[in-house]
Design a protein around this motif. Structure first.
Motif, short mmCIF file in Angstrom:
data_model
loop_
_atom_site.label_atom_id
_atom_site.label_comp_id
_atom_site.label_asym_id
_atom_site.label_seq_id
_atom_site.Cartn_x
_atom_site.Cartn_y
_atom_site.Cartn_z
N VAL A 269 0.84 -1.20 0.00
CA VAL A 269 0.00 0.00 0.00
C VAL A 269 0.88 1.25 0.00
O VAL A 269 0.58 2.24 -0.68
N GLN A 270 1.97 1.23 0.74
CA GLN A 270 2.89 2.37 0.76
C GLN A 270 3.53 2.58 -0.61
O GLN A 270 3.71 3.72 -1.06
N PHE A 271 3.87 1.48 -1.28
CA PHE A 271 4.45 1.60 -2.62
C PHE A 271 3.42 2.16 -3.60
O PHE A 271 3.74 3.02 -4.43
N MET A 272 2.18 1.71 -3.49
CA MET A 272 1.11 2.26 -4.34
C MET A 272 0.96 3.76 -4.11
O MET A 272 0.71 4.53 -5.05
N ARG A 273 1.11 4.17 -2.86
CA ARG A 273 0.99 5.59 -2.55
C ARG A 273 2.13 6.38 -3.20
O ARG A 273 1.92 7.50 -3.68
N LEU A 274 3.32 5.79 -3.23
CA LEU A 274 4.44 6.44 -3.92
C LEU A 274 4.11 6.62 -5.41
O LEU A 274 4.38 7.68 -5.99
N ILE A 275 3.55 5.59 -6.02
CA ILE A 275 3.16 5.69 -7.44
C ILE A 275 2.17 6.83 -7.63
O ILE A 275 2.32 7.67 -8.53
N SER A 276 1.17 6.88 -6.79
CA SER A 276 0.13 7.90 -6.90
C SER A 276 0.70 9.30 -6.72
O SER A 276 0.36 10.23 -7.48
N GLU A 277 1.57 9.48 -5.74
CA GLU A 277 2.14 10.80 -5.49
C GLU A 277 3.07 11.24 -6.60
O GLU A 277 3.09 12.42 -6.98
N LEU A 278 3.83 10.31 -7.15
CA LEU A 278 4.71 10.66 -8.27
C LEU A 278 3.87 11.02 -9.50
O LEU A 278 4.21 11.95 -10.25
N ASP A 279 2.78 10.32 -9.70
CA ASP A 279 1.87 10.61 -10.80
C ASP A 279 1.32 12.04 -10.69
O ASP A 279 1.30 12.80 -11.66
N GLY A 386 11.06 9.43 -11.89
CA GLY A 386 11.07 8.09 -11.30
C GLY A 386 11.51 8.12 -9.85
O GLY A 386 12.06 9.11 -9.37
N ILE A 387 11.23 7.05 -9.17
CA ILE A 387 11.76 6.78 -7.83
C ILE A 387 12.20 5.32 -7.84
O ILE A 387 11.37 4.43 -8.03
N ARG A 415 12.92 -2.29 -1.43
CA ARG A 415 13.81 -2.85 -2.45
C ARG A 415 13.14 -3.91 -3.31
O ARG A 415 13.36 -3.94 -4.54
N PRO A 416 12.33 -4.82 -2.77
CA PRO A 416 11.73 -5.87 -3.60
C PRO A 416 10.77 -5.35 -4.66
O PRO A 416 10.38 -6.11 -5.56
N PHE A 417 10.37 -4.07 -4.57
CA PHE A 417 9.46 -3.49 -5.55
C PHE A 417 10.20 -2.84 -6.72
O PHE A 417 9.58 -2.49 -7.72
N GLY A 418 11.50 -2.66 -6.60
CA GLY A 418 12.33 -2.19 -7.71
C GLY A 418 12.30 -0.70 -7.93
O GLY A 418 13.29 -0.01 -7.70
N GLY A 419 11.18 -0.18 -8.38
CA GLY A 419 11.12 1.25 -8.66
C GLY A 419 9.91 1.65 -9.46
O GLY A 419 9.09 0.81 -9.87
N ILE A 420 9.83 2.94 -9.71
CA ILE A 420 8.66 3.56 -10.36
C ILE A 420 9.17 4.48 -11.47
O ILE A 420 10.14 5.22 -11.29
N ARG A 421 8.51 4.43 -12.63
CA ARG A 421 8.73 5.43 -13.67
C ARG A 421 7.38 5.73 -14.31
O ARG A 421 6.62 4.80 -14.64
N ILE A 422 7.09 7.01 -14.50
CA ILE A 422 5.86 7.45 -15.15
C ILE A 422 6.27 8.43 -16.25
O ILE A 422 6.91 9.44 -15.98
N GLU A 423 5.88 8.13 -17.49
CA GLU A 423 6.38 8.89 -18.63
C GLU A 423 5.24 9.22 -19.59
O GLU A 423 4.53 8.33 -20.06
#
Length: 443
Positions: A269-279, A386-387, A415-423
């Motif tokens: 859920v925290q990782f999803m929140r990172l995706i949403s905030e970066l978006d 990205g993050i 770390r197991p989630f790797g990272g985020i990129r939105i382009e």
């Protein structure tokens, strides 16, 4: 989409500008080769053919090697279309399409015939392309890839005509269908290879149809910036999915990235929140881009936003401004914010400040920024923050004096989630930017 009118205007503008340059430079003719199909060393097979980008920005003839575009100081351009006698391979016929009426077209079968078809060139002549593609024409000594001529083409390529923007928008529309299929495959637990097959299958594509190799990364692999391995084995649990994949229309590329998560644990859920905030941060930054703004400033602004996201998430304990100043954000976002987009995915001229070819490299603190010049109306760019949780960069950060600014327990959990990129692919406009990607692929 009807390209008839917009292509005519596109070609007329390029021709007028190029012929003006040729007259000033004393060039009687410029020839641009489509390219050659290069043999594999010590083999009778060939590398896949890729058209010369300086050729395809003039006309969308993308699959035929050994063609030549000839531009003279005045008059219509000529196309020498290669139609060999070949019993082993499919020989493509000259297309009858929206662009063909704008050229004087001559078919030829071999180099000797080309020499006979060529009308005299009395003055200086330049050739753009690979040396091995340069034709041997009696009485002509070509200036090969003359830097001033290349700089002229590269600088003006940055701003896209209506035709070019139509191509890029349609490429985004089609790529969105493939991205949707890939996301659905990920949610169903598919392997990287299967997700890639779903992407290609959405529009019956082949790997060679792609403008670049698709990045299809699950879990930790999303921390590898240009990951193209495509594991075939399904994972017991695929937590996260980063996709960076495009499409091409008339040689113009879409370049789109998205990140998804289907892990429902607390850290998921925290990782999803990172995706949403970066978006949200990416969209807010896109709204603020405008002609006259320097892209380096936008890049640094995104780093501040990323730093603030990391602070809010509890990953670091200082704000974005301080994290940028300390170099911490570069460990989580090592690449540039984006690049020019067009007939090349990383279109040329991103550091070029003027037609003469003056280059301005990015600062040492942001060495991978591909676009380091002021934005102009009708530039088409990518915006791709990205993050990431990249092991070597995290190790450097942990060994540094800035280590005390980082919540390493939370980083280890991420770390197991790797990272985020939105382009997204964005056309810069005076009256509000046009986001081609979001028209067809909301996050």
């Amino acid at each position: 989409m009807n390209f008839e009118l917009s292509y005519g205007s596109h070609l007329a503008t390029k021709l007028e500008r190029s012929q003006g340059y040729m007259q000033n430079a004393g060039l009687e003719a410029v020839m641009i080769g489509s390219g050659v199909q290069e043999p594999i060393f010590q083999d009778d097979y060939y590398h896949p053919y890729v058209v010369n980008p300086f050729f395809k920005e003039w006309l969308p003839l993308l699959q035929v090697p050994n063609c030549y575009l000839l531009i003279r100081q005045s008059g219509r351009p000529s196309l020498f279309f290669h139609k060999p006698l070949d019993i082993w391979h499919k020989v493509l016929a000259m297309p009858d399409d929206f662009w063909t009426a704008h050229f004087d077209i001559v078919e030829y079968a071999d180099a000797n015939q080309l020499n006979k078809l060529f009308s005299p060139i009395k003055g200086a002549a330049a050739f753009i392309g690979l040396p091995e593609a340069m034709p041997q024409i009696n009485g002509i000594e070509w200036q090969l890839n003359e830097p001033a001529l290349l700089n002229h083409f590269k600088f003006y390529r940055a701003c896209k005509s209506e035709y070019e923007q139509q191509c890029i928008e349609l490429a985004n529309q089609q790529a969105a269908k493939c991205h949707t299929a890939a996301k659905e495959a990920f949610m169903a637990g598919a392997s990287e290879f299967e997700i890639n097959q779903a992407y290609l299958g959405a529009l019956d594509l082949r790997e060679q149809d792609m403008p670049y190799g698709n990045i299809i990364a699950l879990n930790e692999n999303a921390a590898i910036l240009h990951y193209t391995h495509l594991q075939k084995q399904r994972l017991n649990h695929s937590r996260s999915f980063l996709i960076d994949a495009g499409f091409s229309v008339n040689g113009y590329a879409a370049d789109i990235s998205r990140t998804y998560c289907r892990e429902e644990s607390e850290i998921g859920v925290q990782f999803m929140r990172l995706i949403s905030e970066l978006d949200k941060a990416q969209l807010a930054l896109i709204d603020e881009l405008k002609p006259g703004m320097h892209y380096l400033d936008a890049h640094k602004d995104m780093h501040r936003r990323v730093g603030d996201i990391l602070q809010t998430a509890g990953i670091i304990n200082i704000d974005g401004e301080a994290a940028l100043a300390e170099g911490i954000t570069s460990k989580f976002l090592p690449h540039g914010l984006g690049h020019l987009l067009g007939v090349q995915v990383h279109d040329l001229g991103g550091w070029q400040q003027d037609e003469a070819g003056t280059n301005q490299e990015p600062p040492a603190s942001h060495p991978y920024l591909r676009l380091n010049r002021k934005l102009q109306s009708d530039m088409v760019i990518t915006v791709e923050p990205g993050i990431y949780f990249i092991e070597p960069l995290l190790a450097e950060l942990q060994a540094s004096s800035q280590s005390v600014c980082v919540n390493w327990q939370l980083v280890d959990a991420m770390r197991p989630f790797g990272g985020i990129r939105i382009e997204d692919n964005v056309a810069i406009k005076k009256a509000g930017n046009e986001n081609f990607t979001r028209k067809y692929l909301p996050h």
